[in-house]
Design a protein around this motif. Structure first.
Motif, PDB file in Angstrom:
ATOM      1  N   ASN A   1      -9.110 -12.964  10.877  1.00 56.69           N
ATOM      2  CA  ASN A   1     -10.094 -12.144  10.181  1.00 56.69           C
ATOM      3  C   ASN A   1      -9.633 -11.896   8.754  1.00 56.69           C
ATOM      4  N   ASN A   2     -10.591 -11.656   7.886  1.00 52.10           N
ATOM      5  CA  ASN A   2     -10.272 -11.384   6.489  1.00 52.10           C
ATOM      6  C   ASN A   2     -10.029  -9.898   6.279  1.00 52.10           C
ATOM      7  N   LEU A   3      -9.089  -9.597   5.399  1.00 49.93           N
ATOM      8  CA  LEU A   3      -8.817  -8.205   5.048  1.00 49.93           C
ATOM      9  C   LEU A   3     -10.026  -7.612   4.336  1.00 49.93           C
ATOM     10  N   LYS A   4     -10.345  -6.374   4.667  1.00 49.68           N
ATOM     11  CA  LYS A   4     -11.521  -5.731   4.078  1.00 49.68           C
ATOM     12  C   LYS A   4     -11.219  -5.128   2.707  1.00 49.68           C
ATOM     13  N   ASN A   5      -9.990  -4.673   2.518  1.00 50.16           N
ATOM     14  CA  ASN A   5      -9.620  -4.089   1.222  1.00 50.16           C
ATOM     15  C   ASN A   5      -8.385  -4.817   0.697  1.00 50.16           C
ATOM     16  N   ILE A   6      -8.614  -6.056   0.297  1.00 54.64           N
ATOM     17  CA  ILE A   6      -7.511  -6.905  -0.144  1.00 54.64           C
ATOM     18  C   ILE A   6      -6.842  -6.348  -1.397  1.00 54.64           C
ATOM     19  N   LYS A   7      -7.601  -5.669  -2.251  1.00 58.96           N
ATOM     20  CA  LYS A   7      -7.021  -5.127  -3.482  1.00 58.96           C
ATOM     21  C   LYS A   7      -5.943  -4.092  -3.185  1.00 58.96           C
ATOM     22  N   LYS A   8      -6.173  -3.277  -2.171  1.00 57.37           N
ATOM     23  CA  LYS A   8      -5.181  -2.260  -1.830  1.00 57.37           C
ATOM     24  C   LYS A   8      -3.924  -2.899  -1.254  1.00 57.37           C
ATOM     25  N   VAL A   9      -4.107  -3.925  -0.439  1.00 60.51           N
ATOM     26  CA  VAL A   9      -2.957  -4.636   0.120  1.00 60.51           C
ATOM     27  C   VAL A   9      -2.153  -5.297  -0.999  1.00 60.51           C
ATOM     28  N   LEU A  10      -2.847  -5.946  -1.924  1.00 62.65           N
ATOM     29  CA  LEU A  10      -2.165  -6.587  -3.050  1.00 62.65           C
ATOM     30  C   LEU A  10      -1.459  -5.561  -3.928  1.00 62.65           C
ATOM     31  N   HIS A  11      -2.046  -4.371  -4.037  1.00 58.72           N
ATOM     32  CA  HIS A  11      -1.394  -3.304  -4.798  1.00 58.72           C
ATOM     33  C   HIS A  11      -0.034  -2.963  -4.191  1.00 58.72           C
ATOM     34  N   PHE A  12       0.011  -2.822  -2.868  1.00 59.76           N
ATOM     35  CA  PHE A  12       1.283  -2.484  -2.226  1.00 59.76           C
ATOM     36  C   PHE A  12       2.268  -3.648  -2.287  1.00 59.76           C
ATOM     37  N   GLN A  13       1.755  -4.870  -2.242  1.00 58.44           N
ATOM     38  CA  GLN A  13       2.636  -6.017  -2.468  1.00 58.44           C
ATOM     39  C   GLN A  13       3.333  -5.881  -3.820  1.00 58.44           C
ATOM     40  N   HIS A  14       2.533  -5.588  -4.832  1.00 59.24           N
ATOM     41  CA  HIS A  14       3.078  -5.449  -6.185  1.00 59.24           C
ATOM     42  C   HIS A  14       4.093  -4.309  -6.248  1.00 59.24           C
ATOM     43  N   VAL A  15       3.781  -3.193  -5.604  1.00 60.71           N
ATOM     44  CA  VAL A  15       4.676  -2.032  -5.628  1.00 60.71           C
ATOM     45  C   VAL A  15       6.056  -2.406  -5.092  1.00 60.71           C
ATOM     46  N   TYR A  16       6.085  -3.076  -3.943  1.00 63.62           N
ATOM     47  CA  TYR A  16       7.374  -3.375  -3.312  1.00 63.62           C
ATOM     48  C   TYR A  16       8.102  -4.532  -3.997  1.00 63.62           C
ATOM     49  N   ILE A  17       7.366  -5.515  -4.483  1.00 63.09           N
ATOM     50  CA  ILE A  17       8.016  -6.606  -5.210  1.00 63.09           C
ATOM     51  C   ILE A  17       8.602  -6.084  -6.521  1.00 63.09           C
ATOM     52  N   ASP A  18       7.861  -5.218  -7.186  1.00 59.86           N
ATOM     53  CA  ASP A  18       8.363  -4.614  -8.425  1.00 59.86           C
ATOM     54  C   ASP A  18       9.605  -3.768  -8.152  1.00 59.86           C
ATOM     55  N   LEU A  19       9.576  -2.999  -7.068  1.00 58.15           N
ATOM     56  CA  LEU A  19      10.744  -2.204  -6.692  1.00 58.15           C
ATOM     57  C   LEU A  19      11.952  -3.102  -6.428  1.00 58.15           C
ATOM     58  N   ALA A  20      11.702  -4.199  -5.721  1.00 59.28           N
ATOM     59  CA  ALA A  20      12.797  -5.109  -5.382  1.00 59.28           C
ATOM     60  C   ALA A  20      13.428  -5.702  -6.639  1.00 59.28           C
ATOM     61  N   TRP A  21      12.581  -6.146  -7.561  1.00 57.27           N
ATOM     62  CA  TRP A  21      13.119  -6.765  -8.780  1.00 57.27           C
ATOM     63  C   TRP A  21      13.852  -5.740  -9.640  1.00 57.27           C
ATOM     64  N   ARG A  22      13.292  -4.549  -9.779  1.00 58.19           N
ATOM     65  CA  ARG A  22      13.954  -3.508 -10.570  1.00 58.19           C
ATOM     66  C   ARG A  22      15.287  -3.099  -9.932  1.00 58.19           C
ATOM     67  N   TYR A  23      15.298  -3.052  -8.602  1.00 53.43           N
ATOM     68  CA  TYR A  23      16.547  -2.703  -7.924  1.00 53.43           C
ATOM     69  C   TYR A  23      17.592  -3.806  -8.111  1.00 53.43           C
ATOM     70  N   LEU A  24      17.150  -5.062  -8.054  1.00 46.76           N
ATOM     71  CA  LEU A  24      18.071  -6.174  -8.287  1.00 46.76           C
ATOM     72  C   LEU A  24      18.694  -6.085  -9.679  1.00 46.76           C
TER      73      LEU A  24
END
Length: 247
Positions: free
Chosen positions: A172-195
């Motif tokens: 099934n397709n995600l209904k609110n893909i923008k919100k999911v992508l937002h959290f992807q960005h949040v955690y990837i950004d956190l990971a890179w900044r922490y690195l």
């Protein structure tokens, strides 16, 4: 396992809010991943006479229980809980194999499970030599910072990548893909900044490369494991109750 004091940082690009986010994520993993029970399990086994250690059925039960607890990492992530029910269900179904696998391997490494020769023999009997040899390579690749591991699990939980372990369940397709992508960005950004906080730029790139190698090897292990009947016997009951912690 000592907890890193993430708030004592004056030389990073992370904000106080981001440090708090990291700290909460770290404590969530320490509390809900099952790492404490895994340490207890190893202590129990090591106190037994060698011929009674790591028998196959109790070992399968331990592994199954550890994998089952991975759902608690979703349930106790407030970002994940902020998604609508349908999107949570889709993400859980699509990502749980890799979150379970990576979290379990991290714990295996912490307690030196696969490096135990008696346990290694039992694992080969359960899952086959080829699968365990690949799993050992994953174990060897998990040599990066524990906070990066915990961030990686969060990134995987919000991943929209379609992995190549197929099931007969319609996607099934995600209904609110923008919100999911937002959290992807949040955690990837956190990971890179922490690195960048933890290492210099060159070391951060090397660590990121090692993380990718680990993920690719993990996926290879999962594909191999699904060819082994005893692995599917362990895993299938977990998939028959994928949302039990959300009821």
């Amino acid at each position: 396992f000592p907890t890193l004091n993430l708030l004592q940082s004056d030389q990073s690009t992370l904000t106080v809010e981001q440090w708090n986010h990291l700290s909460n994520l770290s404590h969530c993993y320490d509390e809900h991943s099952g790492i404490s029970s895994a340490v207890h399990y190893m202590e129990e086994q090591n106190n037994l006479p060698i011929k009674f250690r790591f028998k196959c059925e109790p070992l399968k039960k331990f592994i199954s229980g550890l994998m089952d607890r991975a759902q608690l990492l979703y349930k106790n992530n407030q970002d994940f809980l902020s998604l609508i029910d349908d999107d949570r269900s889709i993400l859980l179904h699509n990502t749980i194999k890799h979150v379970r696998g990576l979290s379990s391997h991290f714990i295996y490494r912490q307690i030196q499970l696969i490096n135990n020769p008696v346990c290694f023999q039992s694992l080969e009997l359960i899952f086959g030599q080829k699968t365990i040899a690949t799993a050992k390579r994953v174990d060897d690749l998990i040599n990066f910072d524990a906070i990066i591991m915990k961030l990686l699990l969060a990134i995987l939980a919000f991943s929209t990548t379609d992995y190549t372990v197929y099931s007969n369940i319609n996607q099934n397709n995600l209904k609110n893909i923008k919100k999911v992508l937002h959290f992807q960005h949040v955690y990837i950004d956190l990971a890179w900044r922490y690195l960048l906080y933890k290492y210099n730029h060159r070391q951060a790139v090397i660590c990121f490369s090692n993380v990718l190698r680990c993920l690719l090897m993990l996926h290879n292990t999962i594909v191999l494991a699904y060819e082994v009947q005893q692995y599917t016997d362990v895993i299938n009951p977990l998939f028959n109750r994928p949302n039990k912690y959300f009821i």
